[in-house]
Motif scaffolding. Structure first.
Motif, PDB file in Angstrom:
ATOM      1  N   ILE A   5     130.783  55.663  15.167  1.00 11.30           N
ATOM      2  CA  ILE A   5     132.193  55.945  15.439  1.00 11.30           C
ATOM      3  C   ILE A   5     132.556  55.368  16.794  1.00 11.30           C
ATOM      4  O   ILE A   5     131.815  55.546  17.771  1.00 11.30           O
ATOM      5  N   SER A   6     133.675  54.679  16.854  1.00  8.78           N
ATOM      6  CA  SER A   6     134.135  54.108  18.116  1.00  8.78           C
ATOM      7  C   SER A   6     135.025  55.105  18.849  1.00  8.78           C
ATOM      8  O   SER A   6     135.981  55.636  18.286  1.00  8.78           O
ATOM      9  N   GLN A   7     134.696  55.361  20.097  1.00  7.02           N
ATOM     10  CA  GLN A   7     135.557  56.197  20.921  1.00  7.02           C
ATOM     11  C   GLN A   7     136.805  55.410  21.316  1.00  7.02           C
ATOM     12  O   GLN A   7     136.831  54.177  21.240  1.00  7.02           O
ATOM     13  N   PHE A   8     137.830  56.140  21.748  1.00  5.14           N
ATOM     14  CA  PHE A   8     139.073  55.481  22.149  1.00  5.14           C
ATOM     15  C   PHE A   8     139.712  56.278  23.279  1.00  5.14           C
ATOM     16  O   PHE A   8     139.770  57.509  23.220  1.00  5.14           O
ATOM     17  N   ALA A  64     131.032  53.481  23.049  1.00  7.74           N
ATOM     18  CA  ALA A  64     131.997  53.575  24.145  1.00  7.74           C
ATOM     19  C   ALA A  64     133.221  52.709  23.855  1.00  7.74           C
ATOM     20  O   ALA A  64     133.110  51.646  23.237  1.00  7.74           O
ATOM     21  N   PRO A  65     134.398  53.145  24.292  1.00  3.96           N
ATOM     22  CA  PRO A  65     135.611  52.356  24.043  1.00  3.96           C
ATOM     23  C   PRO A  65     135.597  51.051  24.841  1.00  3.96           C
ATOM     24  O   PRO A  65     134.885  50.920  25.831  1.00  3.96           O
ATOM     25  N   ARG A  66     136.388  50.126  24.365  1.00  2.52           N
ATOM     26  CA  ARG A  66     136.488  48.842  25.046  1.00  2.52           C
ATOM     27  C   ARG A  66     137.342  48.993  26.306  1.00  2.52           C
ATOM     28  O   ARG A  66     138.220  49.859  26.380  1.00  2.52           O
ATOM     29  N   SER A  99     139.707  46.589  19.024  1.00  2.00           N
ATOM     30  CA  SER A  99     139.523  47.665  20.002  1.00  2.00           C
ATOM     31  C   SER A  99     138.095  48.188  20.035  1.00  2.00           C
ATOM     32  O   SER A  99     137.724  48.901  20.966  1.00  2.00           O
ATOM     33  N   ILE A 100     137.288  47.859  19.029  1.00  2.00           N
ATOM     34  CA  ILE A 100     135.901  48.334  18.961  1.00  2.00           C
ATOM     35  C   ILE A 100     134.989  47.333  19.650  1.00  2.00           C
ATOM     36  O   ILE A 100     135.094  46.124  19.430  1.00  2.00           O
ATOM     37  N   CYS A 101     134.094  47.821  20.456  1.00  2.00           N
ATOM     38  CA  CYS A 101     133.175  46.936  21.186  1.00  2.00           C
ATOM     39  C   CYS A 101     132.251  46.190  20.223  1.00  2.00           C
ATOM     40  O   CYS A 101     131.584  46.804  19.387  1.00  2.00           O
ATOM     41  N   SER A 128     131.165  42.760  25.016  1.00  2.00           N
ATOM     42  CA  SER A 128     131.847  43.728  25.869  1.00  2.00           C
ATOM     43  C   SER A 128     130.866  44.803  26.326  1.00  2.00           C
ATOM     44  O   SER A 128     130.045  45.290  25.545  1.00  2.00           O
ATOM     45  N   GLN A 129     130.951  45.150  27.596  1.00  2.00           N
ATOM     46  CA  GLN A 129     130.093  46.210  28.134  1.00  2.00           C
ATOM     47  C   GLN A 129     130.660  47.594  27.842  1.00  2.00           C
ATOM     48  O   GLN A 129     129.978  48.593  28.011  1.00  2.00           O
ATOM     49  N   GLY A 130     131.929  47.613  27.401  1.00  2.00           N
ATOM     50  CA  GLY A 130     132.545  48.898  27.116  1.00  2.00           C
ATOM     51  C   GLY A 130     132.969  49.618  28.379  1.00  2.00           C
ATOM     52  O   GLY A 130     132.685  49.186  29.499  1.00  2.00           O
ATOM     53  N   ALA A 131     133.661  50.712  28.198  1.00  2.00           N
ATOM     54  CA  ALA A 131     134.121  51.529  29.326  1.00  2.00           C
ATOM     55  C   ALA A 131     133.740  52.976  29.047  1.00  2.00           C
ATOM     56  O   ALA A 131     134.544  53.755  28.522  1.00  2.00           O
TER      57      ALA A 131
END
Length: 740
Positions: free
Chosen positions: A77-80, A200-202, A294-296, A508-511
């Motif tokens: 699941i991708s966080q946002f 983690a979210p992008r 939006s997903i890493c 992407s390293q994500g945030a």
């Protein structure tokens, strides 16, 4: 070993909720995991607002398999934003202040009691209260009906009416919804505790060039060989949501629905009849592209760089978009049922479970392999990159694991055979001393043989993880052989021919989410964005910049340590209570409270008739005492001062005005607490009738200007609004009553 890819599935969009689309979506999950060995990444919306997941979670086998696939890392699941878990996402969307819309989850923002039940269940991780409403629970039909009642409110939040939750046949349907809700929330709570399933979210800076409106602009620049494409482009470009640069799918939905139904039947040509639902299909695809981006680190079917600039060529994106639109549109088949539908929360359970793939097989395949996405690579490959080789390696891994498990199962059986021979020798030895050929001895011999063999195999498995106990070896051999046979004949799922498959995307390293904003600060930010004029910069009292993550983190920390409240603490249709974080020179913050009018500033009315003022004697709740005062009232949303005056005089005095009210000026009654700037009007009345009892009105009294001054002097009148209004009246008229 070749690593798997992260994939986002358009087929799982929440609006694809027909039986055919649900079956296609579930098969898409199965194919990515079993045939291709990829990792399926869901957005919160795909999981929460899904008719498929909501219906199928009551099936025990499906429930166990899907949960296991999450635990195995096959589905993530991708966080946002700052939403860390699925439970937190639901709590944020069903906030009492939001007019949320779910397309599949049978939950309306008007069902206040049902929402409160969902909130309690998630906040306290307690589903026992829902159980009480199910068949056999202690809650009566009347209580179920009350749980599903709906509250209609106007734009200000004022309750207009309460609608019954239904009875009779509706009660059975409501209990079915609650049963599904129980199963659904149980897996939501389980998933919220599996931290490894979340991505983690992008970073916001990476998403900035790919907002919904920008992607829609890119789409509308394409020239596609699709019927009615010209009409579709014109329709979407003329939508208010597009012209004002909006980024929400629901806004485009509402504009399309409104415009389609505004077209007269005689003017609705065949081209428009086809183009409007096709335009909604375009909106759906645009939304899904934005979700995918939006997903890493998802592997895409197109080169994302083509979308960065509006004027750049878009060969791979155009090819992918055309294919997806044709697949979704299917020549307009049942378009009237799939698009431009009236918003409804009617729940229809999905019951074609026999047409779904066997997800227990997916669980076993995941056990045969391991999930190693491209997390250590600096780039993310295209979806089609080395696709055939990836599937070959994936299949080889399945065969290797099955062969290994079969080998050790056979070894276990050989050990069992050895034990059996040993028992035979023991039996021959005992024949010299006693009669062991009885049926009882044979039964005892068999039991001892099985127990001893199981004990030995367990001891070996404890020392070697590949070795399995006899009971497991006997039980798994058929399954292993069957899975091996399926893998042998598994068809290859190769994508359509694509261009530039060797193009990669920077990883992407994500945030990672460092903190979660409390609701008060979240609402405060939204309010501040809507009312920037109320947060004018000041060197003396500088309001902290809550858009700065460092500042926000410190405010959250301060709230947790010192129990200090910041943000929007309360809002009604009349008042908004803010606690502003004020920055000190040393970098710390302190709280400054203020009350703002929600709908705008109200009015004070100097009511005048035949040379006398008209005063109301009212019971004031804030003072818990009676008070003489001029009529006054809050503003209504969107109303002009003149409209507010007429409304207040009509409500309190049933009065009519002789001529246009005259503005006397403004009062700022308590600038230390509130931003209210009340305008004072002189209104000459023709006639009136006291509305005793309305809003605490006890008496209406006519007094001359001299009498009013005396009442102020002796303390009979102490209301600041009335005293200030009298002063403005005196300044305006200079004491000459003939000017009135």
């Amino acid at each position: 070993m070749m690593q798997q890819k992260y994939v986002y599935l358009f087929e799982l969009d929440s609006v694809r909720d027909s039986d055919v689309e649900i079956i296609a979506g579930q098969h898409a999950i199965y194919d990515e995991i079993v045939r291709k060995g990829n990792v399926v990444v869901l957005t919160y919306n795909q999981l929460v607002d899904s008719r498929a997941f909501f219906s199928l979670m009551t099936d025990e086998a499906y429930y166990r398999s899907i949960l296991k696939l999450f635990e195995q890392g096959c589905i993530r699941i991708s966080q946002f934003g700052d939403i860390r878990t699925v439970a937190q996402y639901i709590l944020s969307t069903v906030d009492a202040n939001k007019r949320f819309i779910y397309s599949a989850l049978p939950l309306k923002f008007t069902q206040k009691r049902l929402i409160a039940l969902v909130q309690r269940s998630l906040m306290y991780s307690d589903l026992s209260e829902i159980l009480e409403y199910l068949d056999g629970g202690r809650r009566s039909d009347a209580e179920v009906e009350d749980l599903f009642l709906e509250v209609e409110q106007d734009e200000t939040g004022h309750v207009k009416r309460v609608i019954s939750g239904g009875s009779g046949e509706n009660i059975a349907a409501h209990r079915e919804i609650l049963a599904n809700l129980y199963s659904f929330l149980s897996i939501i709570l389980r998933l919220s505790m599996l931290h490894h399933v979340y991505i983690a979210p992008r970073k916001a800076s990476e998403l900035a060039p790919f907002r919904f409106h920008h992607v829609m602009q890119c789409i509308l620049q394409l020239s596609l060989p699709i019927p009615y494409w010209g009409e579709v482009r014109s329709i979407l470009q003329e939508l208010p949501a597009f012209q004002t640069g909006q980024n929400g799918r629901s806004l485009y939905y509402r504009d399309l629905y409104r415009q389609f139904h505004a077209v007269a039947t005689d003017d609705l040509t065949e081209a428009l009849r086809q183009a409007y639902p096709l335009a909604e299909a375009v909106v759906d695809l645009c939304y899904n592209y934005v979700c995918e981006i939006s997903i890493c680190n998802t592997s895409k079917h197109y080169n994302i760089e083509e979308l960065r600039a509006l004027d750049s060529p878009k060969p791979t994106f155009a090819a992918d978009f055309t294919r997806r639109l044709q697949d979704l549109w299917v020549d307009g088949n049942q378009a009237e049922k799939r698009f431009l539908r009236t918003e409804t929360n009617r729940f229809i359970s999905f019951d074609k479970k026999k047409q779904l793939p066997d997800f227990s097989e997916a669980v076993r395949v995941a056990d045969y392999t391991s999930r190693q996405p491209y997390e250590e690579s600096e780039t993310v490959p295209r979806y089609e990159y080395a696709e055939a080789e990836q599937q070959r390696v994936h299949r080889q891994a399945i065969f290797s694991s099955i062969g290994q498990k079969l080998l050790f199962s056979l070894i276990c059986l050989l050990v069992a055979c050895g034990v059996k021979f040993a028992f035979q020798d023991m039996k021959l030895l005992l024949d010299h001393f006693m009669n062991v050929g009885t049926a009882v001895f044979s039964i005892v011999e068999t039991i001892c043989f099985l127990l001893f063999t199981e004990w030995i195999s367990h001891a070996l498995s404890a020392r070697c993880s590949l070795f399995v106990p006899l009971s497991k070896a006997l039980g798994s051999m058929y399954t292993l052989l069957r899975d091996g046979w399926h893998a042998l004949w598994m068809p290859r799922a190769v994508s359509v021919a694509a261009q530039e498959t060797d193009v990669v995307e920077a990883r992407s390293q994500g945030a990672p989410i460092d903190f979660v904003k409390p609701r008060e600060l979240r609402d405060y930010q939204a309010y501040r964005n809507r009312h920037a004029d109320l947060f004018a910069p000041s060197a003396e009292v500088p309001v902290a910049d809550t858009d700065d993550r460092v500042v926000m983190r410190e405010l959250v920390r301060s709230m947790e340590i010192y129990h200090q409240k910041y943000g929007m603490i309360y809002q009604s249709r009349y008042n908004t209570f803010l606690v502003d974080p004020i920055a000190r020179p040393d970098g710390t913050y302190y709280a400054f409270e203020r009350v703002l009018p929600t709908a705008g500033n109200g009015v004070v009315i100097v009511a005048w008739k035949a040379g006398k003022f008209i005063l109301l004697k009212q019971y004031r709740h804030a003072l818990r005492a009676e008070q003489y005062c001029f009529p006054r009232g809050y503003a209504e949303p969107g109303a002009t001062p003149a409209e507010n005056i007429r409304r207040e005089l009509a409500e309190e005095l049933h009065a009519t005005i002789v001529q246009k009210p005259q503005s006397l000026g403004f009062l700022e009654p308590d600038s230390g607490l509130t931003s209210r700037r009340i305008e004072v009007f002189l209104a000459e009345l023709d006639d009136y009738q006291a509305n005793i009892g309305h809003e605490g009105i006890l008496e209406v009294r006519e007094v001359s200007p001299e009498e009013l001054e005396s009442m102020i002097e002796d303390g009979t009148v102490s209301d600041g609004y009335t005293i200030g209004a009298l002063e403005l009246w005196q300044l305006k008229t200079t004491g000459n009553l003939d000017e009135v």
